[in-house]
Write a protein that holds these residues in place. Sequence first.
Motif, mmCIF file in Angstrom:
data_model
loop_
_atom_site.group_PDB
_atom_site.id
_atom_site.type_symbol
_atom_site.label_atom_id
_atom_site.label_comp_id
_atom_site.label_asym_id
_atom_site.label_seq_id
_atom_site.Cartn_x
_atom_site.Cartn_y
_atom_site.Cartn_z
ATOM 1 N N LEU A 1 0.812 -1.206 0.000
ATOM 2 C CA LEU A 1 0.000 0.000 0.000
ATOM 3 C C LEU A 1 0.850 1.263 0.000
ATOM 4 O O LEU A 1 0.498 2.267 -0.615
ATOM 5 N N GLU A 2 1.985 1.216 0.685
ATOM 6 C CA GLU A 2 2.805 2.418 0.813
ATOM 7 C C GLU A 2 3.460 2.818 -0.498
ATOM 8 O O GLU A 2 3.645 3.978 -0.790
ATOM 9 N N GLU A 3 3.836 1.825 -1.302
ATOM 10 C CA GLU A 3 4.497 2.115 -2.582
ATOM 11 C C GLU A 3 4.054 1.089 -3.612
ATOM 12 O O GLU A 3 4.804 0.211 -4.020
ATOM 13 N N PHE A 4 2.813 1.199 -4.022
ATOM 14 C CA PHE A 4 2.271 0.251 -4.989
ATOM 15 C C PHE A 4 2.878 0.501 -6.365
ATOM 16 O O PHE A 4 2.912 1.621 -6.854
ATOM 17 N N GLU A 5 3.352 -0.580 -6.978
ATOM 18 C CA GLU A 5 3.933 -0.473 -8.310
ATOM 19 C C GLU A 5 3.578 -1.734 -9.081
ATOM 20 O O GLU A 5 3.808 -2.856 -8.623
ATOM 21 N N LEU A 6 2.982 -1.554 -10.242
ATOM 22 C CA LEU A 6 2.545 -2.675 -11.059
ATOM 23 C C LEU A 6 3.625 -3.033 -12.072
ATOM 24 O O LEU A 6 3.939 -2.257 -12.962
ATOM 25 N N THR A 7 4.224 -4.212 -11.914
ATOM 26 C CA THR A 7 5.223 -4.709 -12.858
ATOM 27 C C THR A 7 4.808 -6.095 -13.306
ATOM 28 O O THR A 7 4.541 -6.966 -12.484
ATOM 29 N N VAL A 8 4.732 -6.286 -14.604
ATOM 30 C CA VAL A 8 4.243 -7.537 -15.178
ATOM 31 C C VAL A 8 5.354 -8.183 -15.996
ATOM 32 O O VAL A 8 5.996 -7.523 -16.815
ATOM 33 N N HIS A 9 5.575 -9.473 -15.774
ATOM 34 C CA HIS A 9 6.507 -10.237 -16.603
ATOM 35 C C HIS A 9 5.715 -10.734 -17.813
ATOM 36 O O HIS A 9 5.037 -11.761 -17.760
ATOM 37 N N TRP A 10 5.793 -9.960 -18.901
ATOM 38 C CA TRP A 10 4.907 -10.210 -20.028
ATOM 39 C C TRP A 10 5.194 -11.529 -20.727
ATOM 40 O O TRP A 10 4.296 -12.111 -21.357
#
Length: 688
Positions: free
Chosen positions: A500-509
């Motif tokens: 919650l404090e540092e949400f970051e969306l990273t996807v291994h495509w």
Amino acid sequence: MKSLIINNVLQVTGGKQKYLTFLALIMFCLTVTPAAFAQQQERIIRFHSDIKIETDGRIEVAEHIKVYAAGKEIRRGITRELPLYREDKNGKRVRMFYKVLAVECNGQEVKHRLANENDYLVITIGDAKVVLDAGEYDYTIVYESWGQVGFFDDYDELYWNVTGNEWVFPIDQATAAITLPENAKAGDTNYYTGVKGATDKHGSVEDRGNVQLFTTTRRLSPREGLTVAVGFSRDVISRPTLRTTIQMFIKRNRSAIHGWATGLIFLLFYVITLRTVGKRPHKPVVIPTFKPPRNLSPASVHYLYRRGYGNTLFTATLVEMAVKGAMSIRCDKIEDKGVTQVNYTLINKKDTDRLRPEEREMYAAIFAGSDTETASTLAESGTAALPLERYETEVEVDAKNHQKFSAASSVLHKSVTGQWNLNDYFCENRKWSVMGGVILNVVLALYLFVTGGTEEVIWAFVAASPLVAYALSVLMGGWGVVVGIIAPIATFITLVIKNLEEFELTVHWLSAAFVAVLSLLYVYYSKRLKVITPEGAKIDSEIAGFKMYMETAEERRLNILNPPDQTPELFEKLLPYAMALGVDNVWCKKFDSVLKQVNYSPQWYGGGGDLSVKDLFDKELAVRLKELSKSFKMKVNCAQIAPTIIYSKESDDFSRSSRSRGSSDWDSGSRGSGRSGGGGGGGGGRGW
């Protein structure tokens, strides 16, 4: 002019002594204020790295990062980013491995977490619930790494990006001490400073025997770093054997190897089963025919051709009953405040002589009124011999009569499924489909395990979840859709709350593509497993021939087959079949001109209110009847509420025994061909 200014200053300051004091104050402000400002600027005061090379090729790195935090970028701590890939001399990306041994702040263990994000191992140091006071903090990160030593013909080398070139802070001073193995003798050394790719040399190197000490001689700006290279005598570190090379290759590419291996096993299983249990019989040649094969009803034609019971089947049967004179369909068009509403009513014509047994039962269910006991008796006996006065004369097609239409639909469903066992004509091979689905889930679970279940891989599963849900729906029906939707939503919420404090969306495509392809492959496999039996192929061919005749446009008419003359009687007789097969639009177009010539006025359909039969010909007949069919079908579906059945065809760590001792594919940096940011290590960091 100069003396005039001084005299003015003396007058203002009141004499020579005050003048000198005033000048001293100015000089103090000019020299001290920038220093004071620099003292308060968030920065790395000192970045020192102790790098020890072991004889097995492993390196142990202890980074001491002293920072000044002012509560701007550095509020709770810092992050250190270590690249998970480096390029060899051929430009190929090679996977690197790290094992974090300790993380401290001011000599004490500190809370931290590890995550693989965007090809970096990110070490986040600090507590999300604790805000740092302004001041200096000394962070220590100790980790091991393998495969960083480069092997060349006459020497070995460590080419290492000490600080990385992606720090958002300036670095006042950077130093690095490389300790060689005991029996190693240092050879060429080199260092590079500046942004990535630069060859500047703002530094010095001190030879202390088996320790080489590198020091920068100027402040490094953000995105600038220190890279060092030390060559030393070869064969002190055992060069990798073939077995070690293979083991390292497997470790570095385990995700890809697992994907290819399981994918091939998956594909092999599918191919074998499709060529055995999924083998399809030879299908007879389709020849156009001009009448329903085997005198099948529209309901049976739909059921066998579509391989299931659907709403169109029920609607087509109602039109069949109307065409046979048992009832008629009245359409009432009502205008209310600019909104047009179309209502349908079934008018009882009481002529049931030409109805089939199941149609008689439907007739009884619809028109027997509230006499449910009589309707039940009629349904069981298969007759509609109820006294005429006890039949209702009109039944509106709406939700209030849903019990009647639902009962009629159930009667038809029971009759059709009783007459035809689809397993005699079509084989779904459900057992093999379930087995393929189980294998799919095992493969995906193993892939998640092999890749370490990192957040970027989990996000890949979430990204591919629509296709996973599609595959699960084939395997589990509606429950598969529920699981396929709820699971990724729950995963998404969990990961967001966790970060919650540092949400970051990273996807291994690449992983997302792997999951998506396997899911689609299973959907194809499951559908391809549904094969037709020899008898099913025969009747399917007969129905296809009948459909071919009905959907062949007039301009493409097959004259050599001598089709029957187009008459209103033929149109009405086969219209329910056209609806059952979904070709009613083409069928209506084929008869449009013929019906207009005879001013066709159907007995089975009548308009009410301001909509007369003549309105059918105000537009093209095909369009008007298509609208009728669609609107009537919607009303029937609404009246049934819910038919009995709705179906349509349509961190990386591994054992010491397998650790890589190095590589012969690395570029050299110790002999002057290096650059800042080259070699292993690197990365950067930021505050948080």
